[in-house]
Design a protein around this motif. Structure first.
Motif, PDB file in Angstrom:
ATOM      1  N   THR A 110     -27.157 -22.061 -15.812  1.00 46.55           N
ATOM      2  CA  THR A 110     -28.332 -22.896 -16.038  1.00 46.55           C
ATOM      3  C   THR A 110     -27.990 -24.381 -16.144  1.00 46.55           C
ATOM      4  OG1 THR A 110     -28.157 -22.571 -18.431  1.00 46.55           O
ATOM      5  CG2 THR A 110     -29.552 -21.037 -17.203  1.00 46.55           C
ATOM      6  N   ASP A 111     -26.748 -24.728 -15.849  1.00 44.81           N
ATOM      7  CA  ASP A 111     -26.307 -26.115 -15.917  1.00 44.81           C
ATOM      8  C   ASP A 111     -25.066 -26.273 -15.045  1.00 44.81           C
ATOM      9  OD1 ASP A 111     -26.336 -28.764 -16.656  1.00 44.81           O
ATOM     10  OD2 ASP A 111     -25.750 -28.429 -18.740  1.00 44.81           O
ATOM     11  N   GLU A 115     -24.556 -32.116 -13.379  1.00 38.89           N
ATOM     12  CA  GLU A 115     -25.780 -32.438 -14.117  1.00 38.89           C
ATOM     13  C   GLU A 115     -25.461 -33.017 -15.492  1.00 38.89           C
ATOM     14  OE1 GLU A 115     -29.152 -29.348 -13.214  1.00 38.89           O
ATOM     15  OE2 GLU A 115     -27.181 -28.354 -13.045  1.00 38.89           O
ATOM     16  N   GLN A 116     -24.389 -32.536 -16.111  1.00 45.35           N
ATOM     17  CA  GLN A 116     -23.978 -33.101 -17.395  1.00 45.35           C
ATOM     18  C   GLN A 116     -23.595 -34.566 -17.229  1.00 45.35           C
ATOM     19  OE1 GLN A 116     -20.853 -30.584 -18.963  1.00 45.35           O
ATOM     20  NE2 GLN A 116     -22.318 -29.150 -19.855  1.00 45.35           N
ATOM     21  N   HIS A 183     -29.298 -29.948  -9.058  1.00 47.95           N
ATOM     22  CA  HIS A 183     -29.197 -28.619  -9.673  1.00 47.95           C
ATOM     23  C   HIS A 183     -28.441 -27.640  -8.770  1.00 47.95           C
ATOM     24  CE1 HIS A 183     -32.824 -28.401  -7.146  1.00 47.95           C
ATOM     25  NE2 HIS A 183     -32.533 -27.122  -7.015  1.00 47.95           N
ATOM     26  N   ARG A 186     -24.810 -26.256  -9.422  1.00 43.26           N
ATOM     27  CA  ARG A 186     -24.498 -25.033 -10.169  1.00 43.26           C
ATOM     28  C   ARG A 186     -23.866 -23.994  -9.247  1.00 43.26           C
ATOM     29  NH1 ARG A 186     -30.377 -24.606 -13.316  1.00 43.26           N
ATOM     30  NH2 ARG A 186     -30.367 -26.791 -14.045  1.00 43.26           N
TER      31      ARG A 186
END
Length: 213
Positions: A110-111, A115-116, A183, A186
């Motif tokens: 989910t990440d 993205e972080q 996204h 991932r």
């Protein structure tokens, strides 16, 4: 193009040399340039080493080639003010070797690391690419399958994505699959779960896939 590579491992060193040979103005950011320059693998390198806090100040493109579990912290030392507005090519993977081999992923499902990084530095323009192949293949795709294998790039910013695609083409990549949305990083990062097992089965890291469609 002015390019700052953040990270002095094999990936950072390989990308720095290749991009410099293509005519780009390349510097490599490191915590301690003096100590890095003393390392045997940097003895024959001709890429300037700069402190993390100044490496990206004048760059057009910043490449994150750090250890994935430490990327956000390392980029924090680069400085959000030096990343703002810049295209940030993230080639790192959040591999966790604390329980041995094969590694697990420090972030998944989910990440993603990409993205972080985007959340930590919202004014950067993050694009994920090149993390699905080993360093030597990143800069020499012609070494496999007559150059006809597939690389992926994912990002939210279309202009940043195209800037990275341009660099990939300079490196020799022909089949580039563009994924709209960061996204999608991932999936690119979770590919590493299979990649490390294929490396074990093949006994070498120099391989890639061809997406047939």
């Amino acid at each position: 193009m002015r390019i700052a590579i953040i990270g002095t491992g094999v990936v950072g060193r390989t990308l720095a040399g290749a991009l410099q040979r293509l005519g780009h103005d390349v510097v490599v950011g490191t915590r301690n340039p003096t100590e890095t320059a003393k390392r045997e693998e940097w003895a024959t390198a001709h890429v300037p080493l700069r402190p993390l806090g100044t490496a990206a100040a004048g760059a057009d493109l910043v490449v994150n080639a750090t250890n994935g579990l430490a990327s956000v912290a390392a980029l924090g030392q680069v400085g959000s003010e030096h990343l703002a507005g810049k295209v940030l090519l993230d080639v790192a993977n959040p591999l966790d070797f604390s329980q041995g081999f094969p590694p697990t992923l420090g972030v998944k499902d989910t990440d993603s690391l990409a993205e972080q990084i985007q959340r930590a530095f919202p004014e950067a323009r993050v694009v994920k690419a090149l993390n699905t192949v080993t360093a030597s293949v990143m800069v020499n795709p012609a070494a496999l399958g007559d150059g006809d294998t597939t690389i992926f790039a994912a990002g939210d910013d279309s202009e940043a994505l195209q800037a990275v695609v341009g660099v990939l083409r300079e490196l020799g990549w022909q089949d580039i699959v563009e994924l709209d949305g960061l996204h999608n990083a991932r999936g690119l990062e979770m590919w590493m779960g299979l990649w490390v097992r294929l490396m074990g089965a093949l006994g070498k890291p120099d391989f890639n896939v061809k997406l047939v469609r």
